[in-house]
Design a protein around this motif. Structure first.
Motif, PDB file in Angstrom:
ATOM      1  N   LEU A   9      -5.003  -4.697  -3.571  1.00 31.56           N
ATOM      2  CA  LEU A   9      -5.479  -3.868  -2.464  1.00 31.56           C
ATOM      3  C   LEU A   9      -6.987  -3.635  -2.546  1.00 31.56           C
ATOM      4  CD1 LEU A   9      -2.552  -1.288  -2.341  1.00 31.56           C
ATOM      5  CD2 LEU A   9      -3.072  -3.046  -0.620  1.00 31.56           C
ATOM      6  N   ALA A  10      -7.490  -3.478  -3.765  1.00 31.61           N
ATOM      7  CA  ALA A  10      -8.932  -3.311  -3.932  1.00 31.61           C
ATOM      8  C   ALA A  10      -9.677  -4.583  -3.535  1.00 31.61           C
ATOM      9  CB  ALA A  10      -9.255  -2.940  -5.382  1.00 31.61           C
ATOM     10  N   ASP A  11      -9.123  -5.740  -3.937  1.00 29.11           N
ATOM     11  CA  ASP A  11      -9.742  -7.016  -3.560  1.00 29.11           C
ATOM     12  C   ASP A  11      -9.714  -7.207  -2.045  1.00 29.11           C
ATOM     13  OD1 ASP A  11     -10.320  -7.633  -6.158  1.00 29.11           O
ATOM     14  OD2 ASP A  11      -8.585  -8.956  -6.451  1.00 29.11           O
ATOM     15  N   ARG A  12      -8.599  -6.799  -1.417  1.00 27.09           N
ATOM     16  CA  ARG A  12      -8.510  -6.918   0.042  1.00 27.09           C
ATOM     17  C   ARG A  12      -9.558  -6.038   0.715  1.00 27.09           C
ATOM     18  NH1 ARG A  12      -6.134  -3.869   4.079  1.00 27.09           N
ATOM     19  NH2 ARG A  12      -5.449  -5.055   5.943  1.00 27.09           N
ATOM     20  N   ASP A  13      -9.713  -4.811   0.223  1.00 23.61           N
ATOM     21  CA  ASP A  13     -10.713  -3.915   0.801  1.00 23.61           C
ATOM     22  C   ASP A  13     -12.125  -4.484   0.623  1.00 23.61           C
ATOM     23  OD1 ASP A  13      -8.715  -2.194   1.542  1.00 23.61           O
ATOM     24  OD2 ASP A  13      -8.978  -0.829  -0.169  1.00 23.61           O
ATOM     25  N   ASP A  14     -12.378  -5.065  -0.553  1.00 25.26           N
ATOM     26  CA  ASP A  14     -13.688  -5.685  -0.800  1.00 25.26           C
ATOM     27  C   ASP A  14     -13.914  -6.872   0.147  1.00 25.26           C
ATOM     28  OD1 ASP A  14     -14.225  -3.888  -2.777  1.00 25.26           O
ATOM     29  OD2 ASP A  14     -13.752  -5.233  -4.435  1.00 25.26           O
ATOM     30  N   GLU A  65       0.771   4.125  -2.961  1.00 21.42           N
ATOM     31  CA  GLU A  65       0.482   5.528  -2.661  1.00 21.42           C
ATOM     32  C   GLU A  65       1.618   6.447  -3.104  1.00 21.42           C
ATOM     33  OE1 GLU A  65      -2.265   6.875  -1.820  1.00 21.42           O
ATOM     34  OE2 GLU A  65      -3.278   4.928  -1.686  1.00 21.42           O
ATOM     35  N   ARG A  69       0.791   6.906  -6.698  1.00 19.11           N
ATOM     36  CA  ARG A  69      -0.436   7.691  -6.862  1.00 19.11           C
ATOM     37  C   ARG A  69      -0.210   9.162  -6.507  1.00 19.11           C
ATOM     38  NH1 ARG A  69      -4.914   3.712  -3.979  1.00 19.11           N
ATOM     39  NH2 ARG A  69      -5.575   2.591  -5.866  1.00 19.11           N
ATOM     40  N   ARG A  71       0.421  -2.145 -11.085  1.00 13.06           N
ATOM     41  CA  ARG A  71      -0.845  -2.559 -11.704  1.00 13.06           C
ATOM     42  C   ARG A  71      -1.506  -3.687 -10.910  1.00 13.06           C
ATOM     43  NH1 ARG A  71       1.072  -4.221 -16.026  1.00 13.06           N
ATOM     44  NH2 ARG A  71       0.732  -6.478 -15.869  1.00 13.06           N
ATOM     45  N   VAL A  85      -2.581  -2.497  -7.176  1.00  9.44           N
ATOM     46  CA  VAL A  85      -3.847  -1.761  -7.087  1.00  9.44           C
ATOM     47  C   VAL A  85      -5.014  -2.734  -7.009  1.00  9.44           C
ATOM     48  CG1 VAL A  85      -5.422  -0.256  -8.375  1.00  9.44           C
ATOM     49  CG2 VAL A  85      -2.989   0.327  -8.193  1.00  9.44           C
ATOM     50  N   LYS A  86      -4.988  -3.776  -7.842  1.00  8.05           N
ATOM     51  CA  LYS A  86      -6.071  -4.768  -7.835  1.00  8.05           C
ATOM     52  C   LYS A  86      -6.081  -5.585  -6.537  1.00  8.05           C
ATOM     53  CE  LYS A  86      -8.196  -8.393 -10.652  1.00  8.05           C
ATOM     54  NZ  LYS A  86      -8.524  -9.236  -9.495  1.00  8.05           N
ATOM     55  N   ARG A 133       0.837  -1.206   0.000  1.00  8.64           N
ATOM     56  CA  ARG A 133       0.000   0.000   0.000  1.00  8.64           C
ATOM     57  C   ARG A 133       0.875   1.261   0.000  1.00  8.64           C
ATOM     58  NH1 ARG A 133      -5.126   1.082   0.522  1.00  8.64           N
ATOM     59  NH2 ARG A 133      -5.685  -1.038   1.177  1.00  8.64           N
TER      60      ARG A 133
END
Length: 301
Positions: free
Chosen positions: A72-77, A11, A14, A66, A69-70, A7
């Protein structure tokens, strides 16, 4: 791979630098720099090409960014879904109910459960009590509505106990009695539930204890059909009293069955020491709320 260094790296890319990334992840710039360095050491490739005060992604860095990002998004979901399950906004309840008595005992509970937890998916299985025990034992359902006696490998919550009644044609010689013993019915053909239903086993076992093998003229899983067979004069059928009262017919008389060991004792059963999900525990709490405190051991955990 740990998520915290990943993460931090994402960041940095980003936000365009370590200083802004540090503010985003609520850490010092030094901590973010160490996290990215740790990630580079773990992967074995440099991820950023540091040119003066700028950092440019390397070829490996582009891949990690790349994919990162996916990830981390999957972990948040994933965490969001788990929070929904914890809060009973999502989940699955696997419930096995028998045809006999379910409309009276469990339909109101089912409706109340759906009202309280509309996001829970209820997967319903309908079989006779004996067959549901096998399904429960195999772990295919969380709970089974079953009749006592049952194996001690299951914990259970009492739901309802009722005597059985003998359903007789109104012209039968015993139809005016207040109570009847099984032995007095040995010359009357029996209309019983199919195998897989506890009432099938209960009636046959009790008849053998009474010293006779009944003449079974029909086996069925449909209560209304069985009652109509009695009304047509084919023989005697047996139902829990409360179920029999709901299926009154002018040409059918209900006589209390005065026979030890034939009580209809419905329980909600689950595998002892089995894991119960939040959705399953909510169902058990509702059953206890409606049908009284549990008198049996609670599952571990």
């Amino acid at each position: 791979m740990e998520f915290r260094p990943l993460r931090a790296f994402v960041e940095v890319v980003r936000q365009g630098g370590f200083s802004q990334a540090a503010k985003t992840v609520f850490a010092t710039q030094s901590t973010v720099s160490k996290a990215v360095k740790h990630l580079e050491e773990e992967i074995g490739f440099p991820l950023l090409d540091r040119i003066g005060h700028r950092s440019v992604l390397t070829a490996a860095g582009e891949v990690v960014y790349r994919r990162g990002v996916k990830l981390l998004a999957d972990r948040d979901d994933l965490l969001a879904e788990l929070d929904e399950i914890r809060g009973l906004r999502r989940g699955v309840l696997r419930l096995g109910l028998p045809p006999v008595g379910s409309s009276t005992l469990f339909a109101p509970l089912f409706a109340l459960y759906r009202q309280r937890y509309p996001g829970i998916e209820v997967r319903l299985v309908e079989h006779g009590s004996d067959q549901l025990e096998d399904t429960l034992r195999a772990g295919e359902i969380d709970f089974a509505g079953a009749l006592l006696p049952m194996s001690e490998e299951f914990d259970r919550q009492p739901v309802k106990q009722e005597p059985l009644v003998a359903l007789l044609p109104s012209g039968h010689a015993l139809a005016t009695r207040d109570a009847v013993r099984l032995a007095e019915l040995k010359d009357t053909p029996f209309i019983i539930f199919e195998s897989g239903f506890s009432l099938h086993r209960i009636i046959l076992d009790a008849s053998r204890w009474a010293g006779f093998e009944p003449d079974v003229v029909a086996r069925s899983s449909q209560m209304d059909f069985m009652v109509e067979l009695v009304a047509a004069g084919l023989g005697v059928a047996f139902l829990p009293r409360m179920i029999g009262e709901q299926r009154a017919r002018p040409t059918v008389r209900q006589v209390l069955l005065d026979e030890p060991g034939t009580e209809w004792s419905m329980v909600m059963a689950w595998r002892r020491h089995a894991y119960l999900s939040q959705a399953a525990r909510a169902w058990l709490d509702l059953v206890r709320e409606v049908h009284g405190a549990d008198t049996h051991p609670k599952p571990d955990g």
